[in-house]
Design an enzyme around this catalytic site. Structure first.
Site, PDB file in Angstrom:
ATOM      1  N   ILE A  51       4.711  -1.681   9.550  1.00  0.00           N
ATOM      2  CA  ILE A  51       3.624  -1.319   8.636  1.00  0.00           C
ATOM      3  C   ILE A  51       2.544  -2.401   8.684  1.00  0.00           C
ATOM      4  O   ILE A  51       2.821  -3.590   8.514  1.00  0.00           O
ATOM      5  CB  ILE A  51       4.178  -1.121   7.206  1.00  0.00           C
ATOM      6  CG1 ILE A  51       5.127   0.075   7.174  1.00  0.00           C
ATOM      7  CG2 ILE A  51       3.043  -0.964   6.195  1.00  0.00           C
ATOM      8  CD1 ILE A  51       4.512   1.426   7.521  1.00  0.00           C
ATOM      9  N   GLU A 105      -0.305  11.390   8.558  1.00  0.00           N
ATOM     10  CA  GLU A 105       0.070  12.776   8.294  1.00  0.00           C
ATOM     11  C   GLU A 105       1.540  12.971   7.957  1.00  0.00           C
ATOM     12  O   GLU A 105       1.920  14.017   7.456  1.00  0.00           O
ATOM     13  CB  GLU A 105      -0.337  13.644   9.491  1.00  0.00           C
ATOM     14  CG  GLU A 105      -1.844  13.666   9.603  1.00  0.00           C
ATOM     15  CD  GLU A 105      -2.349  14.212  10.915  1.00  0.00           C
ATOM     16  OE1 GLU A 105      -2.661  15.400  10.966  1.00  0.00           O
ATOM     17  OE2 GLU A 105      -2.432  13.435  11.887  1.00  0.00           O
ATOM     18  N   GLY A 154     -11.807   6.835   5.195  1.00  0.00           N
ATOM     19  CA  GLY A 154     -11.152   6.491   3.937  1.00  0.00           C
ATOM     20  C   GLY A 154      -9.744   5.968   4.126  1.00  0.00           C
ATOM     21  O   GLY A 154      -9.089   5.563   3.166  1.00  0.00           O
TER      22      GLY A 154
END
Ligand code: MOS
Length: 769
Positions: free
Chosen positions: A661, A736, A500
Site C-alpha cells: 500500500i 476498483e 480525485g
C-alpha cells in the site's frame, strides 16, 4: 482493461514469455515516505476553491453552450426549427447537422485501450451532427451558443424538432434470443471451456444453479462533464476537459477535426470524479470544439446533470447464470458463469462480468461465456469495476447459496477451494495472500460469533454476510520525466490524470522515496498533453504504471548524476555502481562506508542547473507470466425491518490484499469509496429505462438514488500490505477492488437475516416484503 488481451497479444508476439524477470524492486519494503498517510497535496487548494476544474477557466470572450437532445430513440430529423432560438437574447449561433463545421466520424475504441496503434477513445463511431439520423433517445441534435449559460439554456428550449420515427430495438429481454459473442469482454476472451462443466454439474453431489440480474447504471460523478474549447488564429485547439485520459481526447479531436496532433492540447488539471464515465470521449467534448469553431470564440459546454444521462453512457444491465457443483466435502467440481448484456452497434462494449469466475476458485470443470445483444441506445461503457462488480454479485451470491446447501461456513467453502494457480490460465499468481486477508478480516469482524440464522433486535432482523473481491492488476505503458535541480528539488512530469484518487500525492511520495528527498522538495506536473504521455486513469492501473516509469526515470537520472559526479575525480563514488548506493538525505550515499554527496553539491560542482531523464514503462510483460490480481474479503452486518423491508447496513469491514500500500490514508479512502458505491449498487442505484420510448426517466439525483451519509456505516479497512515481487514498489491497483463483491456481501447478509435470497439488484423494500 481492454488492454488486457490486446497488450498481451503484442507481448506474446514479441516473445515476452521467455524474458527473465526483473529483480524485485528494493523499494517494495521502503517506509520513509511510501505507505505513510500523507495528506493530499491538493487538498487545501480543493477545499479553499483555489483548484480550477474544467468549467472554471475564464478565457477572454468565453461563450456558453447548451445541447438539445432527441426525444425519439430511432428515426430521422424531418425538420429542425431554430429561428426562435436564433432570435433569443444573447444567442450567437444555433448549430445543427445542417450548418455544422466539418467533422469526421470519431475513432471509437473501448475505454482505456492504450498503445501506439490506438488513435482516439470515442465511445461511438457515429458521425457527430454528420446526418439527420437518430440512434438513441437523448442524442444531441443541436447546440446553442450564447453569451451566458442561462441564455443558451433558454434558447435551447426554443429549438423545435420534427422526426420521422422508426421502430427501435429497446427491450433487452425481448431480444435475448439474438445474442451473439462480443469481440472480447474488456480484454478477456468471451468463451472459455475447461473440461465438461455441464456434465460435472449434473453429476455433482450438491449443486446450485440460478439466474442473477443487475440493472442499468448511469455515471454521476460529482463534477458533471465539462469542456472549454479555445481555437487560436493558427487553427490550434486547446481544450480544458474533464477526462480520464488527456491523450485520448487529443487523439480523438485531432482525428475528428483533421488536425495534426501537434495542434491539439488537452488540459485536465482537476477532475471531480470519473469512475469510467470520463474514460471515453463523448459527443459533448466534440460539440464544444465545433461550437467554438463556429462562433470564433472560446466556448464552454458544461453538461447539466440531466444532459450527462442523455449523452454519457453507463453500465449495461446484465443477466447472468452461475451454476456451481461440489463434492460433499465442499470441493468445487464445476463452475459455470454465463453473462449477457446489451450494447450498441456504434460502440460495442462488453464488461468483464465473468472475470471473477475465471480467477477465483479451483475447479476441474469451468465454463465461461459472455454474450451481447444490440439495442438502439446510448453506448454503454466502463463503470467502476466494469464486470467484476456485477459479476461478483452472481458468483459470490452463488458461493453463499452453495455453502448453505453444504451446511458449510461460507468462509470455509472459500478456503477449501483456494487455488494454487490461476484456474483458467494456469499461470502462477504473482502475489496472492487472499487467505491472510480473509483470516485477518474474520478475526477483526468477529465472524465466529455469527449464527446460521437471523438474530433480532425488536422489529429489526440482523444478519451477517461475506463476499470475496478480486480485480485484475493492469499496467498500461506510461512515460515519465524526472528532473533534479541544483537547488535540491525535483520535478516529475507526465500527462497523468488525478481525478480525485490522489495521483499527485502518491507519485510525489514515491519519487521522494526513490530520490532520497523530502516530499516538500518534489513537484508533480500532470494533466496536460504537453507532458510525456501517461497511461489513462482507468482499470485501476495508473498508480502502478507511473510508479514503474518513475522508478526507471529516477534510476536513469541517478546514473547520470553518478557519472557526472565521478567524471575525472576519484571521490566517494570511484568504482561503485548505482546498486552500491542508497538515495537519502538529498543525495547518493554508499551503503558500505556511508560516504557520498548531495545532488546539490554534485550539480553545483559541475555547474549544472539541472539534470533530467525520461523513461517509459513499456508493455506489461509480467502479465504474460503471472496471474496478477488484487483481492479482498467484505464482512458486513445488515438490519432488515420485518414490517417495512428497509435494509440498513450496520457494520462493515473490508480486508484487502492489494500488494504494498503506497499511502495508507488515500488507499483507505479508495477502498471506502468503492464500498460506498457498492452499497448504492446493492440497495438503490438503478437507471429506469422506458422500453417503449428508449428514454431514461430518472435523469436526476432526486430520482436516481446514490448513498448519502445516513446510508453508510463506519467502514473499517484493513490490508495485508504484502508487496508483490513482480511490480514496481510491490504495488497493485486499488481503485476498483473496493466495489467488487459488495452487493453479494449485502445480499448474503440479507439472506442470513431474513431467509430471503434476492438475486436481482437493487435490493429494494418491495423484494423483501
Ligand atoms: Mo474505470 S471503470 O477503469 O475508470
Amino acid at each position: 482493461m481492454s488492454t488486457g488481451s490486446r497488450l498481451l497479444a503484442r507481448a506474446v508476439s514479441t516473445g515476452a514469455r521467455f524474458l527473465p524477470d526483473k529483480a524485485p524492486d528494493p523499494l517494495r519494503r521502503a517506509h520513509r515516505h511510501l505507505g505513510k498517510p500523507l495528506d493530499r497535496v491538493d487538498g487545501r487548494a480543493k477545499v479553499t476553491g483555489q483548484a480550477r476544474f474544467s468549467a472554471e477557466f475564464r478565457p477572454k470572450d468565453l461563450a456558453h453552450a447548451a445541447v438539445v437532445t432527441s426525444t425519439i430513440a430511432k428515426g430521422r430529423i424531418r425538420s429542425i426549427g431554430t429561428a426562435a432560438a436564433q432570435q433569443a437574447a444573447g444567442v450567437l449561433a444555433v448549430i445543427t447537422h445542417e450548418n455544422t463545421p466539418t467533422m469526421k466520424p470519431p475513432p471509437a475504441v473501448p475505454p482505456f485501450s492504450s498503445g501506439e496503434q490506438v488513435k482516439g477513445t470515442a465511445a461511438s463511431d457515429l458521425p457527430v451532427f454528420g446526418d439527420a439520423m437518430i440512434h438513441w433517445n437523448g442524442q444531441s441534435v443541436a447546440v446553442v451558443v450564447a453569451e451566458t449559460l442561462e441564455q443558451a439554456e433558454y434558447a435551447a428550449s426554443l429549438v423545435h424538432v420534427e422526426y420521422d420515427v422508426q421502430p427501435a430495438r429497446l427491450s433487452f429481454d425481448a431480444l435475448k434470443s439474438t445474442a451473439s459473442a462480443p469481440y472480447d469482454a474488456l480484454g478477456d476472451p468471451p468463451h472459455v471451456e475447461i473440461g465438461h462443466a455441464e456434465s460435472a454439474l449434473a453429476q455433482a453431489a450438491v449443486a446450485v444453479d440460478h439466474v442473477y440480474r443487475t440493472p442499468r447504471h448511469n455515471h454521476n460523478a460529482m463534477e458533471p462533464h465539462a469542456t472549454i474549447a479555445v481555437w487560436d488564429e493558427h487553427g490550434s485547439l486547446t481544450l480544458y476537459d474533464s477526462t480520464q485520459y488527456v491523450y485520448g481526447v487529443k487523439d480523438t479531436l485531432s482525428a475528428v477535426f483533421s488536425l495534426d496532433p501537434g495542434k491539439v492540447r488537452v488540459i485536465a488539471q482537476y477532475v471531480g470524479g470519473s469512475f469510467g464515465g470520463k474514460g471515453n470521449v463523448w459527443d459533448n467534448t466534440i460539440l464544444c470544439a465545433a461550437a467554438a469553431k463556429a462562433v470564433g470564440r472560446p466556448v464552454q459546454l458544461a453538461l447539466s446533470r440531466e444532459a450527462v444521462f442523455r449523452l454519457v453512457g453507463g453500465r449495461a444491465p446484465s443477466e447472468q447464470r452461475v451454476a456451481l457443483g461440489a463434492a460433499p466435502d465442499g470441493r468445487l467440481r464445476a463452475i459455470i458463469h454465463t453473462a449477457l448484456n446489451p450494447t450498441v452497434e456504434h460502440g460495442p462494449h462488453a464488461d468483464a462480468i465473468t472475470a471473477p469466475a475465471r480467477h477465483s476458485y479451483a475447479a476441474e470443470h469451468i465454463l465461461i461465456d459472455q454474450r451481447i445483444v444490440f439495442l438502439d441506445t446510448l453506448a454503454n461503457t466502463a463503470m467502476r469495476g466494469p464486470g467484476p462488480s456485477v459479476g461478483s454479485f452472481a458468483l459470490e451470491s452463488a458461493m453463499d447459496e452453495l455453502a448453505y446447501e453444504l451446511r458449510l461456513d461460507p468462509l470455509e467453502l472459500r478456503r477449501i477451494n483456494e487455488p494454487t494457480k490461476d484456474p483458467t490460465s494456469g499461470h502462477p499468481f504473482s502475489s496472492r495472500h487472499f487467505m491472510e486477508a480473509f483470516d485477518g478480516g474474520a478475526q477483526q469482524f468477529g465472524w465466529q460469533q455469527r449464527t446460521p440464522c437471523s438474530q433480532r433486535d425488536g422489529q429489526w432482523l440482523i444478519g451477517q454476510g461475506v463476499a470475496a473481491a478480486q480485480y485484475h492488476v493492469v499496467r498500461f505503458p506510461a512515460v515519465v520525466r524526472v528532473r533534479i535541480n541544483a537547488d535540491g528539488t525535483a520535478l516529475v512530469q507526465t500527462s497523468a490524470q488525478d481525478n480525485g484518487m490522489g495521483t499527485a500525492t502518491v507519485q510525489i511520495q514515491h519519487a521522494a522515496e526513490r530520490l532520497g528527498l523530502p516530499v516538500e522538495n518534489v513537484r508533480f506536473e500532470y494533466g496536460d498533453t504537453i507532458l510525456p504521455k501517461s497511461a489513462p486513469a482507468g482499470a485501476s492501473n495508473q498508480a502502478v504504471a507511473l510508479v514503474q516509469a518513475t522508478r526507471d526515470a529516477c534510476e536513469k537520472v541517478q546514473r547520470e548524476i553518478l557519472s557526472l559526479a565521478r567524471n575525472g575525480s576519484g571521490g566517494p563514488f570511484a568504482g561503485v555502481r548505482l546498486d552500491h548506493l542508497e538515495a537519502r538525505d538529498g543525495g547518493l550515499f554508499r551503503i558500505d562506508d556511508k560516504r557520498g554527496e548531495t545532488y546539490v553539491a554534485i550539480l553545483k560542482r559541475r555547474d549544472r542547473a539541472w539534470i533530467e531523464a525520461q523513461a517509459g514503462s513499456g508493455l506489461p510483460f509480467e502479465m504474460m507470466k503471472y496471474s496478477m490480481h488484487s483481492y479482498g474479503m467484505h464482512f458486513c452486518e445488515v438490519r432488515v425491518h420485518e414490517e417495512t423491508g428497509e435494509v440498513r447496513i450496520s457494520r462493515w469491514l473490508g480486508s484487502f490484499d492489494c500488494g504494498r500500500i503506497l499511502n495508507a490514508k488515500l488507499a483507505t479512502s479508495q477502498f471506502r469509496g468503492g464500498i460506498i458505491m457498492g452499497i448504492g449498487a446493492a440497495l438503490m442505484e438503478e437507471t429506469l429505462f422506458d422500453e417503449r420510448s428508449g428514454r431514461i426517466v430518472n435523469p436526476s439525483l432526486a430520482e436516481y438514488h446514490v448513498p448519502v451519509h445516513l446510508d453508510v456505516p463506519d467502514i473499517d479497512i484493513i490490508y495485508t500490505d504484502i508487496p508483490d515481487e513482480h511490480t514496481a514498489a510491490g504495488a497493485h491497483g486499488i481503485g476498483e477492488i473496493g466495489i467488487t463483491g459488495v452487493s453479494a456481501a449485502i445480499a448474503n447478509a440479507v439472506f442470513n437475516a431474513t431467509g430471503k435470497r434476492i438475486r436481482e439488484l437493487p435490493i429494494t423494500l418491495d423484494k423483501l416484503l
